[in-house]
Design a protein around this motif. Structure first.
Motif, PDB file in Angstrom:
ATOM      1  N   GLY A 187      48.805 -59.383  34.267  1.00 20.67           N
ATOM      2  CA  GLY A 187      50.203 -59.606  34.604  1.00 20.67           C
ATOM      3  C   GLY A 187      51.143 -58.671  33.878  1.00 20.67           C
ATOM      4  O   GLY A 187      52.362 -58.799  34.007  1.00 20.67           O
ATOM      5  N   SER A 188      50.593 -57.720  33.124  1.00 21.50           N
ATOM      6  CA  SER A 188      51.428 -56.825  32.329  1.00 21.50           C
ATOM      7  C   SER A 188      51.018 -55.375  32.504  1.00 21.50           C
ATOM      8  O   SER A 188      49.825 -55.047  32.472  1.00 21.50           O
ATOM      9  N   SER A 189      52.002 -54.512  32.665  1.00 20.63           N
ATOM     10  CA  SER A 189      51.740 -53.071  32.713  1.00 20.63           C
ATOM     11  C   SER A 189      51.331 -52.535  31.350  1.00 20.63           C
ATOM     12  O   SER A 189      50.834 -51.410  31.255  1.00 20.63           O
ATOM     13  N   TRP A 190      51.536 -53.337  30.298  1.00 20.22           N
ATOM     14  CA  TRP A 190      51.276 -52.878  28.927  1.00 20.22           C
ATOM     15  C   TRP A 190      50.140 -53.690  28.302  1.00 20.22           C
ATOM     16  O   TRP A 190      50.142 -53.954  27.104  1.00 20.22           O
ATOM     17  N   ARG A 218      57.211 -44.986  38.423  1.00 23.13           N
ATOM     18  CA  ARG A 218      57.385 -44.530  37.036  1.00 23.13           C
ATOM     19  C   ARG A 218      56.404 -45.256  36.119  1.00 23.13           C
ATOM     20  O   ARG A 218      55.800 -44.652  35.231  1.00 23.13           O
ATOM     21  N   THR A 219      56.226 -46.550  36.355  1.00 23.93           N
ATOM     22  CA  THR A 219      55.319 -47.334  35.522  1.00 23.93           C
ATOM     23  C   THR A 219      53.875 -46.878  35.714  1.00 23.93           C
ATOM     24  O   THR A 219      53.125 -46.732  34.739  1.00 23.93           O
ATOM     25  N   LEU A 220      53.473 -46.640  36.948  1.00 27.28           N
ATOM     26  CA  LEU A 220      52.115 -46.157  37.208  1.00 27.28           C
ATOM     27  C   LEU A 220      51.866 -44.832  36.504  1.00 27.28           C
ATOM     28  O   LEU A 220      50.789 -44.616  35.936  1.00 27.28           O
ATOM     29  N   ASP A 221      52.852 -43.957  36.533  1.00 23.96           N
ATOM     30  CA  ASP A 221      52.694 -42.658  35.868  1.00 23.96           C
ATOM     31  C   ASP A 221      52.509 -42.824  34.362  1.00 23.96           C
ATOM     32  O   ASP A 221      51.710 -42.114  33.741  1.00 23.96           O
ATOM     33  N   ILE A 222      53.237 -43.778  33.767  1.00 20.92           N
ATOM     34  CA  ILE A 222      53.120 -44.014  32.322  1.00 20.92           C
ATOM     35  C   ILE A 222      51.753 -44.600  31.979  1.00 20.92           C
ATOM     36  O   ILE A 222      51.105 -44.183  31.012  1.00 20.92           O
ATOM     37  N   VAL A 223      51.305 -45.578  32.778  1.00 17.34           N
ATOM     38  CA  VAL A 223      49.988 -46.172  32.527  1.00 17.34           C
ATOM     39  C   VAL A 223      48.902 -45.106  32.653  1.00 17.34           C
ATOM     40  O   VAL A 223      47.975 -45.035  31.837  1.00 17.34           O
ATOM     41  N   HIS A 224      49.022 -44.261  33.666  1.00 15.30           N
ATOM     42  CA  HIS A 224      48.037 -43.192  33.837  1.00 15.30           C
ATOM     43  C   HIS A 224      48.051 -42.216  32.658  1.00 15.30           C
ATOM     44  O   HIS A 224      46.991 -41.787  32.180  1.00 15.30           O
ATOM     45  N   LYS A 225      49.242 -41.886  32.186  1.00 14.29           N
ATOM     46  CA  LYS A 225      49.333 -40.963  31.049  1.00 14.29           C
ATOM     47  C   LYS A 225      48.693 -41.575  29.808  1.00 14.29           C
ATOM     48  O   LYS A 225      48.084 -40.870  28.991  1.00 14.29           O
TER      49      LYS A 225
END
Length: 333
Positions: A187-190, A218-225
């Protein structure tokens, strides 16, 4: 393929017993940060679904399974997530025979960290569920991934959370000689345990429960990075539409209309399938195939039904999003 075994009665040569099974072979893996099927990148165009009908509840007939799963095929999906429990054995046979890929999942839903600690340190039901899932579905080629939990507690004690997941992952890997990818629906991107996942599973409702639709990309890009070698799978995304047929149409900017539900899906789908993100996206799973009976005290004015489906619950009447989803082309062939 099909395998058969027979027991022939000695002497008269009569058939005493026989057993046959269907089987298939494929290779599913994470390679160079991509989810691959037989060595080629695959994109999962998927649906969450519940094992129930208005007529039969959870005690579905084979004919009802055929009807439900045929809807999955009709909207050009290649993937189902068994949210949030294992299914009747027929489901895996159907998936094998029709080329559907399956994410199987166990009933670890919304546990808090105290419950996670209890499971890991003494009670052990979570581990037993994970073991039985792998044991029961191990020979189904349609089952391509294992999911350990859905939206359970993270932040009260991250060490407990990580140990709970690591214990279940080890259990599954000990049974599955194919070493199929392990994930869960966070349930969390982090999520602080994403490093333990083979594929990152993310339930996301940007622009619905929180923030804006445009925050997804933007969130997907951060998780991928942060985790460049792990494919990302959207395990849930969707929105509701009005149940009645009086207020259910209108502008796409008006919440609750079928136009709004359809627009929301397409907005998220387009961000997930953007060419810049395809190299690391494993797929997108819509919530949900059909409206379903919800938990106690939920939507009591409409008999406790959640109206987030491509179709209505009792009449299985398609909404506008049914065709929008159907026409969304899989970006990887």
């Amino acid at each position: 393929g099909k395998g058969e075994g027979q027991v022939i009665q000695k002497g008269n040569g009569s058939l005493d017993d026989s057993l046959s099974t269907n089987y298939g072979m494929r290779t599913i893996a994470v390679e160079n940060g991509k989810l691959t099927l037989n060595g080629k990148q695959v994109f999962l165009k998927g649906l969450n679904w519940h094992e129930e009908t208005a007529a039969s509840g959870r005690s579905m007939t084979i004919e009802e399974y055929n009807t439900e799963l045929s809807h999955v095929l009709d909207v050009n999906a290649n993937f189902i997530r068994n949210s949030h429990y294992n299914r009747h054995p027929y489901v895996y046979d159907f998936a094998d025979q029709h080329g559907l890929m399956v994410l199987d999942e166990v009933e670890n839903m919304w546990l808090d960290t105290k419950q996670e600690a209890l499971q890991t340190n003494s009670y052990g039901l979570s581990r037993a569920l994970a073991l039985s899932m792998a044991w029961n579905q191990i020979n189904h080629p349609s089952t391509i991934m294992w999911s350990l939990q859905n939206e359970s507690g993270i932040w009260d004690d991250q060490t407990v959370y990580r140990n709970w997941l690591a214990d279940m992952k080890e259990a599954v890997k000990s049974v599955d000689i194919q070493k199929r990818p392990v994930t869960w629906a966070s349930g969390s991107s982090w999520d602080p345990a994403y490093d333990l996942a083979d594929v990152i599973g993310l339930n996301e409702y940007f622009g619905y429960f929180y923030m804006q639709d445009s925050d997804l990309g933007r969130t997907l890009d951060i998780v991928h990075k942060t985790y460049p070698n792990k494919p990302i799978l959207i395990t849930e995304n969707g929105t509701w539409a009005y149940a009645d047929e009086i207020n259910n149409h209108g502008p796409e900017t008006q919440s609750g209309t079928e136009e709004w539900q359809s627009y929301k899906f397409l907005n998220h789908w387009n961000q997930v399938t953007d060419p810049s993100r395809l190299p690391y996206m494993a797929g997108y799973t819509f919530w949900v195939l059909k409206d379903y009976k919800e938990r106690l005290n939920y939507n009591q004015q409409i008999n406790g039904i959640s109206t987030m489906g491509l179709m209505s619950f009792d009449k299985e009447k398609p909404r506008l999003v049914y065709d929008t989803f159907k026409n969304a082309m899989n970006p990887i062939h």
